[in-house]
Scaffold this active site. Structure first.
Site, mmCIF file in Angstrom:
data_model
loop_
_atom_site.group_PDB
_atom_site.id
_atom_site.type_symbol
_atom_site.label_atom_id
_atom_site.label_comp_id
_atom_site.label_asym_id
_atom_site.label_seq_id
_atom_site.Cartn_x
_atom_site.Cartn_y
_atom_site.Cartn_z
ATOM 1 N N HIS A 1 9.619 -14.738 0.251
ATOM 2 C CA HIS A 1 9.653 -14.405 -1.186
ATOM 3 C C HIS A 1 10.637 -15.389 -1.795
ATOM 4 O O HIS A 1 11.834 -15.304 -1.528
ATOM 5 C CB HIS A 1 10.128 -12.959 -1.348
ATOM 6 C CG HIS A 1 10.448 -12.576 -2.763
ATOM 7 N ND1 HIS A 1 9.497 -12.412 -3.731
ATOM 8 C CD2 HIS A 1 11.630 -12.326 -3.374
ATOM 9 C CE1 HIS A 1 10.067 -12.068 -4.874
ATOM 10 N NE2 HIS A 1 11.363 -12.012 -4.686
ATOM 11 N N ASN B 1 7.366 -3.547 3.554
ATOM 12 C CA ASN B 1 8.419 -2.837 2.820
ATOM 13 C C ASN B 1 8.044 -1.380 2.550
ATOM 14 O O ASN B 1 8.066 -0.906 1.422
ATOM 15 C CB ASN B 1 8.738 -3.548 1.507
ATOM 16 C CG ASN B 1 7.552 -3.642 0.576
ATOM 17 O OD1 ASN B 1 6.410 -3.632 1.027
ATOM 18 N ND2 ASN B 1 7.801 -3.725 -0.712
ATOM 19 N N GLY C 1 6.469 -5.198 -10.534
ATOM 20 C CA GLY C 1 5.194 -5.311 -9.833
ATOM 21 C C GLY C 1 4.050 -4.694 -10.617
ATOM 22 O O GLY C 1 4.263 -3.833 -11.462
ATOM 23 N N LEU D 1 0.816 -1.220 0.000
ATOM 24 C CA LEU D 1 0.000 0.000 0.000
ATOM 25 C C LEU D 1 0.849 1.270 0.000
ATOM 26 O O LEU D 1 0.313 2.374 -0.094
ATOM 27 C CB LEU D 1 -0.964 -0.003 1.193
ATOM 28 C CG LEU D 1 -2.031 -1.106 1.135
ATOM 29 C CD1 LEU D 1 -2.933 -1.040 2.350
ATOM 30 C CD2 LEU D 1 -2.850 -1.019 -0.149
ATOM 31 N N ARG D 2 2.167 1.123 0.101
ATOM 32 C CA ARG D 2 3.112 2.234 -0.078
ATOM 33 C C ARG D 2 3.026 3.338 0.973
ATOM 34 O O ARG D 2 3.679 4.355 0.841
ATOM 35 C CB ARG D 2 2.944 2.866 -1.471
ATOM 36 C CG ARG D 2 3.037 1.881 -2.624
ATOM 37 C CD ARG D 2 4.438 1.425 -2.866
ATOM 38 N NE ARG D 2 4.523 0.559 -4.033
ATOM 39 C CZ ARG D 2 5.157 -0.614 -4.037
ATOM 40 N NH1 ARG D 2 5.769 -1.043 -2.959
ATOM 41 N NH2 ARG D 2 5.209 -1.341 -5.133
ATOM 42 N N HIS E 1 2.992 1.187 -8.819
ATOM 43 C CA HIS E 1 4.165 1.986 -9.190
ATOM 44 C C HIS E 1 3.713 3.141 -10.074
ATOM 45 O O HIS E 1 2.862 2.959 -10.939
ATOM 46 C CB HIS E 1 5.183 1.145 -9.960
ATOM 47 C CG HIS E 1 5.938 0.202 -9.087
ATOM 48 N ND1 HIS E 1 6.801 0.637 -8.112
ATOM 49 C CD2 HIS E 1 5.958 -1.153 -9.032
ATOM 50 C CE1 HIS E 1 7.323 -0.419 -7.494
ATOM 51 N NE2 HIS E 1 6.818 -1.504 -8.022
ATOM 52 N N ASP F 1 -1.189 -9.658 -4.939
ATOM 53 C CA ASP F 1 0.205 -9.215 -5.079
ATOM 54 C C ASP F 1 0.255 -7.771 -5.592
ATOM 55 O O ASP F 1 1.123 -7.401 -6.386
ATOM 56 C CB ASP F 1 0.974 -10.142 -6.020
ATOM 57 C CG ASP F 1 2.435 -10.282 -5.621
ATOM 58 O OD1 ASP F 1 2.845 -9.652 -4.624
ATOM 59 O OD2 ASP F 1 3.162 -11.009 -6.310
#
Lengths: 441, 327
Positions: A195, A110, A340, A79-80, A325, A321
């Site tokens: 991963h 991340n 991604g 979700l950044r 971007h 997933d």
């Protein structure tokens, strides 16, 4: 669940009538209705709506014969937020999820800063409460700063709400660190997600190794990099007895390794994402960076094996997933482009392809997107049952359409499925009895 | 400056750009080679200049250093009467955040007719071509393609051997990272030549045999009976332990010397796209053998081929141009 909210406003029961009820957890597939009150399912079955059974003053929703299923539980999204809010935020991501029928999602750690301490977990929980759309959970990192060296405070993070642990889009490459992570996770019987990619073998690769990469002059990631990491980990799982989950499986060899490990009784599960059973490496075509994913899209034999493993249940879950971007990360030469694709809004229709093509059963596919991930992560939702949260998706199983990346609600539009014809459309999404999405008529 | 001496031959090349050899038909390749052949003679005359491209602007856009290819394109453009501008895009401006797309927008505003682009990333020229209004010639993109190099190699071979069809060609060296190898494989196989690729497996890309070539890791066996021996440049940073243990070991097994060359046909030609690493991939004596080496001739053919490509991409009437050509 009486609370302050219900004191302010008398709760109004909800009645969904004229629906095709689909509950993968119990195998229910019947015409009928469902009642909800205070965000919780109170009753369901063929009797509701046909000859009464609707409480006084209920808000009645006519489902028009369409499918009413548990809202999707998407166990792998990015979700950044915090850190890259220009790509996605918890608000835009949950709006995208709602439009895709996703009522619960689990985001990777991340972010910037990395979710490797209690404050990070609490930040996500607070932002999720504020947005009030889909339910948002998070994983904690396995190692501090995702650096692959020192373990995070797994126990404390778990107590504060982290559902499980993963280093996100990076593999825990060091065998000693992974061994300790799995060992330590046993203390609380926590799930560790990997991963699956041997980082040294994959280093510098831009797409799947093979003829297509060779023609395009791109350095390749050998498909063997996936199964190598899984097989290493399976030995560690056998040594420790830990719960281990392989994220986004993309190769036939990985499926075989996992199938064999399950047969040996190891506590192993796995998921995949729609691109790995709906696309192959040819989607890269003329350097289409939207088809640059991690793991990379594989050859046709691997795609078929993944599709077959979804159908036969070797692959436990299907997750989007979702990896948003922005243009600047994708409108660059292929090797430099970020990996991604967004997936929250395409998860359901692309997965339904396997049903429409006659390759998989509808209830099995729904289970892989609802009760199975929910059970794996210890969540009560993902089922139509009395007392379960009223997280629902109403969808038209057959409506034809076409994916249009520009019309996605996600802040980023990097879908590998742009232009793809689809069958199946989300009509309404409900979280805790509240409608959070309704399709235009 | 002379006027155009004859009416130009019809050019059977119908693409808007020249991004690669893959996908070109033998007819298109032959057409470009025939046109280039006519320019070879012109270039050998005292007056080398024509006015065919008078008023046209060619921009050489190089994101990677290359004196030879850039000079060759510059000369080609000037001999056809075009205005040629060289832009070396410093890496600093890329690092400052100017993207390839920004560069394309800037160039569109300059109204160039042909853009000649070299870039260190595979596919970068394709990306640029999607965004600019002018015709684009790929002067080398990463490990992908270098189409004018393959055309000049083919022209050199055809002039010496009279044909391409049926020849046995060995391409030796760093196949994995070589755009020259890929473009030559596509061109030579399309034209009916048999192609072998010779390299240690660390320098061989996976699935290479699917491109219709026969791979060898034993150079002596690979050279057996060859008509053409095409050597590739090996970058020094790749032979200090990463892909190859040492220069000494590489030269011992994969450097072209007379002993290995003796396995090829007695009249086999030696080629190299330059710049050569003498004593690494090729022995100096072999490289300078005037009976066998056509390396100097390749440079001469390079100018003629680039004139032909510039001609082909600018001469075609506007009406022929598909509004949204794929390549």
């Amino acid at each position: 669940m009486p609370g302050p909210k219900s004191m302010k406003q008398p709760p109004r029961p909800l009645a969904f009538v004229n629906a095709r009820l689909l509950d993968p957890a119990s195998g229910l597939d019947t015409a009928g209705g469902l009642l909800a009150m205070d965000g919780v399912i109170t009753d369901l079955g063929p009797q509701i709506g046909t000859n009464g059974g609707i409480p006084e003053g209920a808000e009645v929703i006519d489902c028009g014969g369409h499918c009413l299923a548990p809202g999707l539980v998407d166990m792998r999204v990015q979700l950044r937020e915090p850190g890259e809010e220009h790509k996605e935020t918890i608000a835009t991501g949950s709006a995208a999820g709602a439009a895709g029928g996703v009522t619960s999602m689990v985001c990777l750690p991340n972010t910037d800063p990395v979710i490797d301490d209690v404050a990070g977990v609490e930040f996500i929980a607070r932002r999720a409460r504020e947005t009030k759309r889909a339910k948002i959970y998070c994983y904690g990192a396995v190692t501090k700063g995702l650096a692959g060296r020192d373990l995070v405070e797994m126990g404390l993070l778990w107590e504060s709400g982290a559902l499980a642990f993963t280093d996100g889009v990076a593999a825990v490459g060091n065998a000693r660190v992974m061994h300790r992570a799995l060992s330590y996770a046993r203390t609380f019987d926590l799930l560790v997600l990997q991963h699956p990619e041997e980082p040294h073998l994959a280093e510098g690769g831009a797409m799947n190794a093979g003829e297509v990469a060779t023609r395009l002059g791109l350095s390749g990631i050998p498909p063997e990099a996936e199964v190598m990491m899984i097989e290493r980990d399976l030995h560690l799982v056998a040594m420790t007895g830990a719960r281990y989950h392989v994220a986004h499986v993309s190769t036939a060899a990985a499926v075989e390794a996992i199938r064999a490990a399950k047969a040996r009784g190891l506590r192993v599960t796995c998921d995949t994402a729609p691109p790995y059973f709906a696309l192959n490496e040819n989607a890269v075509g003329d350097y289409r960076t939207f088809a640059k994913l991690s793991p990379p899209l594989r050859g046709e034999d691997d795609r078929r094996a993944v599709a077959a493993a979804v159908a036969d249940g070797t692959i436990d879950c299907v997750a989007s997933d979702h990896a948003p971007h922005d243009q600047d990360s994708k409108r660059v030469p292929f090797a430099q482009a970020a990996a991604g694709g967004v997936g929250l809004e395409t998860l359901l229709p692309v997965t339904l392809e396997l049903y429409h093509k006659g390759e998989a059963r509808l209830l099995d596919l729904l289970a892989q997107m609802t009760c199975k991930p929910a059970d794996l992560l210890g969540l009560p939702q993902g089922r139509l049952a009395k007392g379960a949260p009223a997280d629902l998706v109403l969808f038209d199983l057959d409506a034809p359409g076409r994916i249009d990346a520009d019309r996605l609600r996600s802040k980023s539009k990097n879908s590998p499925f742009d232009g793809r014809p689809i069958q199946g459309r989300v009509l309404r999404t409900i979280v805790d009895g509240r409608t959070v999405f309704e399709a235009d008529a | 400056m002379t006027d155009d001496r004859d009416t130009p031959a019809p050019i059977l090349y119908t693409h808007r750009h020249l991004l690669g050899i893959e996908g070109l038909s033998p007819i298109e390749i032959t057409s470009l080679l025939d046109l280039a052949d006519s320019y070879v003679e012109q270039n050998r005359q005292a007056d080398k200049k024509r006015s065919l491209l008078r008023g046209r602007t060619i921009i050489n856009l190089f994101f990677e250093n290359s004196t030879r290819t850039r000079t060759s394109f510059e000369l080609a453009g000037k001999r056809l009467g075009a205005d040629v501008i060289n832009m070396s895009v410093a890496w600093s401006s890329i690092k400052k955040g100017e993207t390839l797309i920004d560069t394309a927008m800037t160039l569109n505003a300059m109204h160039s007719d042909v853009l000649v682009v070299r870039h260190p990333d595979s596919g970068a020229v394709n990306l640029l071509a999607q965004k600019v209004d002018s015709a684009v010639i790929n002067a080398g993109d990463g490990s992908h393609e270098h189409p004018t190099q393959a055309l000049l190699d083919a022209l050199t071979i055809r002039r010496r051997k009279g044909r391409l069809d049926g020849l046995l060609v060995a391409i030796c060296g760093d196949i994995r990272h070589s755009r020259v190898a890929r473009s030559n494989i596509h061109l030579l196989t399309a034209m009916g030549a048999r192609v072998r690729v010779i390299a240690p497996p660390t320098l061989m890309p996976s699935g290479i045999e699917r491109l219709g070539v026969e791979p060898f890791s034993d150079m002596r066996r690979g050279l057996e009976g060859c008509d053409i021996v095409m050597m590739l440049r090996l970058q020094t940073e790749r032979m200090q332990g990463s892909f190859v243990p040492s220069i000494r070991e590489y030269f011992h097994f994969f450097g072209l010397d007379y002993e290995k060359l003796s396995r090829a046909k007695p009249d086999a030609l030696i080629m190299h796209p330059g710049p050569m690493n003498r004593g690494v991939e090729i022995d100096s004596e072999v490289a300078d053998d005037i009976d066998r080496s056509v390396i100097r001739e390749q440079v001469e053919m390079g100018v003629a081929v680039r004139m032909a490509c510039l001609d082909a991409l600018t001469r075609r009437p506007e009406s022929n141009r598909p509004a949204d050509a794929a390549s």
